[in-house]
Design an enzyme around this catalytic site. Sequence first.
Site, mmCIF file in Angstrom:
data_model
loop_
_atom_site.group_PDB
_atom_site.id
_atom_site.type_symbol
_atom_site.label_atom_id
_atom_site.label_comp_id
_atom_site.label_asym_id
_atom_site.label_seq_id
_atom_site.Cartn_x
_atom_site.Cartn_y
_atom_site.Cartn_z
ATOM 1 N N LYS A 27 -4.790 -6.834 -32.110
ATOM 2 C CA LYS A 27 -5.937 -7.161 -31.343
ATOM 3 C C LYS A 27 -6.952 -8.195 -32.192
ATOM 4 O O LYS A 27 -7.627 -9.100 -31.550
ATOM 5 C CB LYS A 27 -6.596 -5.846 -31.153
ATOM 6 C CG LYS A 27 -7.960 -5.425 -30.678
ATOM 7 C CD LYS A 27 -8.351 -3.986 -30.541
ATOM 8 C CE LYS A 27 -8.084 -3.055 -31.678
ATOM 9 N NZ LYS A 27 -8.947 -3.246 -32.762
ATOM 10 N N ARG A 102 -14.927 2.618 -28.023
ATOM 11 C CA ARG A 102 -13.588 3.233 -28.179
ATOM 12 C C ARG A 102 -13.661 4.607 -27.357
ATOM 13 O O ARG A 102 -12.921 5.054 -27.353
ATOM 14 C CB ARG A 102 -13.387 3.501 -29.607
ATOM 15 C CG ARG A 102 -12.937 2.738 -30.444
ATOM 16 C CD ARG A 102 -11.475 2.447 -30.604
ATOM 17 N NE ARG A 102 -10.691 2.269 -31.867
ATOM 18 C CZ ARG A 102 -10.632 1.377 -32.709
ATOM 19 N NH1 ARG A 102 -11.339 0.153 -32.561
ATOM 20 N NH2 ARG A 102 -9.956 1.716 -33.806
ATOM 21 N N ARG A 141 4.352 -2.748 -42.404
ATOM 22 C CA ARG A 141 3.311 -3.921 -42.847
ATOM 23 C C ARG A 141 3.341 -3.510 -44.390
ATOM 24 O O ARG A 141 3.224 -2.287 -44.959
ATOM 25 C CB ARG A 141 2.264 -3.811 -42.582
ATOM 26 C CG ARG A 141 1.647 -4.303 -41.203
ATOM 27 C CD ARG A 141 0.202 -4.058 -40.782
ATOM 28 N NE ARG A 141 -0.201 -3.997 -39.690
ATOM 29 C CZ ARG A 141 -1.379 -3.676 -38.999
ATOM 30 N NH1 ARG A 141 -2.019 -2.931 -39.842
ATOM 31 N NH2 ARG A 141 -1.511 -4.058 -37.632
ATOM 32 N N ARG A 174 -0.792 -0.109 -47.247
ATOM 33 C CA ARG A 174 -2.162 0.261 -46.892
ATOM 34 C C ARG A 174 -2.215 1.761 -46.536
ATOM 35 O O ARG A 174 -1.493 2.297 -45.637
ATOM 36 C CB ARG A 174 -2.960 -0.384 -45.939
ATOM 37 C CG ARG A 174 -3.870 -1.487 -46.666
ATOM 38 C CD ARG A 174 -4.484 -2.254 -45.447
ATOM 39 N NE ARG A 174 -4.868 -1.488 -44.237
ATOM 40 C CZ ARG A 174 -5.291 -2.077 -43.081
ATOM 41 N NH1 ARG A 174 -5.473 -3.398 -42.982
ATOM 42 N NH2 ARG A 174 -5.871 -1.340 -42.333
ATOM 43 N N ARG A 185 -3.445 8.059 -35.431
ATOM 44 C CA ARG A 185 -4.288 7.178 -34.659
ATOM 45 C C ARG A 185 -4.015 7.101 -33.400
ATOM 46 O O ARG A 185 -4.922 7.042 -32.670
ATOM 47 C CB ARG A 185 -4.537 5.887 -35.740
ATOM 48 C CG ARG A 185 -5.094 5.972 -36.795
ATOM 49 C CD ARG A 185 -5.055 4.674 -37.601
ATOM 50 N NE ARG A 185 -5.813 3.689 -37.266
ATOM 51 C CZ ARG A 185 -5.885 2.516 -37.708
ATOM 52 N NH1 ARG A 185 -4.988 1.927 -38.628
ATOM 53 N NH2 ARG A 185 -6.701 1.565 -37.144
HETATM 54 P P1 AMP Z 1 -9.595 -0.988 -36.262
HETATM 55 O O1 AMP Z 1 -9.459 -1.892 -37.485
HETATM 56 O O2 AMP Z 1 -9.997 -1.504 -35.134
HETATM 57 O O3 AMP Z 1 -7.950 -0.409 -35.937
HETATM 58 O O4 AMP Z 1 -10.337 0.357 -36.934
HETATM 59 C C1 AMP Z 1 -10.162 0.957 -38.022
HETATM 60 C C2 AMP Z 1 -10.894 2.345 -38.042
HETATM 61 O O5 AMP Z 1 -12.168 2.377 -38.100
HETATM 62 C C3 AMP Z 1 -10.517 3.187 -36.697
HETATM 63 O O6 AMP Z 1 -9.182 3.970 -36.897
HETATM 64 C C4 AMP Z 1 -11.682 3.944 -36.712
HETATM 65 O O7 AMP Z 1 -11.489 5.164 -37.808
HETATM 66 C C5 AMP Z 1 -12.784 3.179 -37.165
HETATM 67 N N1 AMP Z 1 -13.446 2.417 -35.675
HETATM 68 C C6 AMP Z 1 -13.282 1.162 -35.500
HETATM 69 N N2 AMP Z 1 -13.973 1.125 -34.452
HETATM 70 C C7 AMP Z 1 -14.485 2.084 -34.210
HETATM 71 C C8 AMP Z 1 -15.412 2.469 -32.904
HETATM 72 N N3 AMP Z 1 -15.639 1.841 -32.158
HETATM 73 N N4 AMP Z 1 -15.615 4.001 -32.744
HETATM 74 C C9 AMP Z 1 -15.391 4.745 -34.057
HETATM 75 N N5 AMP Z 1 -14.574 4.351 -34.800
HETATM 76 C C10 AMP Z 1 -14.089 3.033 -34.933
#
Ligand code: AMP
Length: 234
Positions: A27, A102, A141, A174, A185
């Site tokens: 993404k 989300r 990764r 990480r 997740r």
């Molecule tokens: P990502 O890099 O988009 O996978 O986001 C990493 C983490 O940030 C996710 O696992 C959530 O804990 C948090 N996060 C990112 N975007 C959102 C969102 N729109 N709503 C809630 N948590 C978010």
Amino acid sequence: MTDAGRGRMAPRPRRILLLVAPVGAGKGTQARALGERLGLAHLATGDLFRGAVRAGTELGRQAEAFMQRGDLVPDQISVALIGEQLALPDAAPGVILDGFPRTVAQAEALDAMLAGQRTAVEQVISIEVPDEELVRRVAGRRVCPTCGTPYHLDSDPPSRPGVCDRDGTALVQRADDREDVVRARLARQGPPMQDVLAHYRQRGLVRSVDGRQAIHRVTEEILRTLADPADPAA
Ligand code: AMP
């Protein structure tokens, strides 16, 4: 008479594109490429939260524990963050939202925010990859803690196992790339993501793209889809 008929250019509508995909689907990579190709700002809530955690801000303090567990940060915090970002001058021509909304509550808050600015979500791109492929990608990764160079055990390994090609530092994984966290997740964030897609599917806005293809092919397919809103692949 139209604005153009009066000799004035009608303002170009502000473009609001959403990229919806689970962890590991590429993404962020796609959103960055599309932002450059389309001249739109790339707003990634995950990156903004990670930056806030690193900087030790109040926002980072609120988000950190949720992120470490693989949970979503509460809607109120995420909605406030995106509201601030949408108001910045860089976001004026339009944005690609990466990782937001989300949940359906976030989607409804976004729709209301945009309606107040006389605009709306233009299209929603869903990048689809099977769960087992996502786990394999993310759990493989590795990153150099010194220079940040990313590697992948299968698709992009270092020349000497476990060691950075650039500076010889031992590579690390990480915390949120660990297999158990990735599975958490996917399990916790998958169902609300499907609800968000259903919310926009009702309005005929969702287009699906096969995320198993090479990175540049996924980008090209998304660009084709955006250029042809009647794409039947939805
Ligand atoms: P990502 O890099 O988009 O996978 O986001 C990493 C983490 O940030 C996710 O696992 C959530 O804990 C948090 N996060 C990112 N975007 C959102 C969102 N729109 N709503 C809630 N948590 C978010």
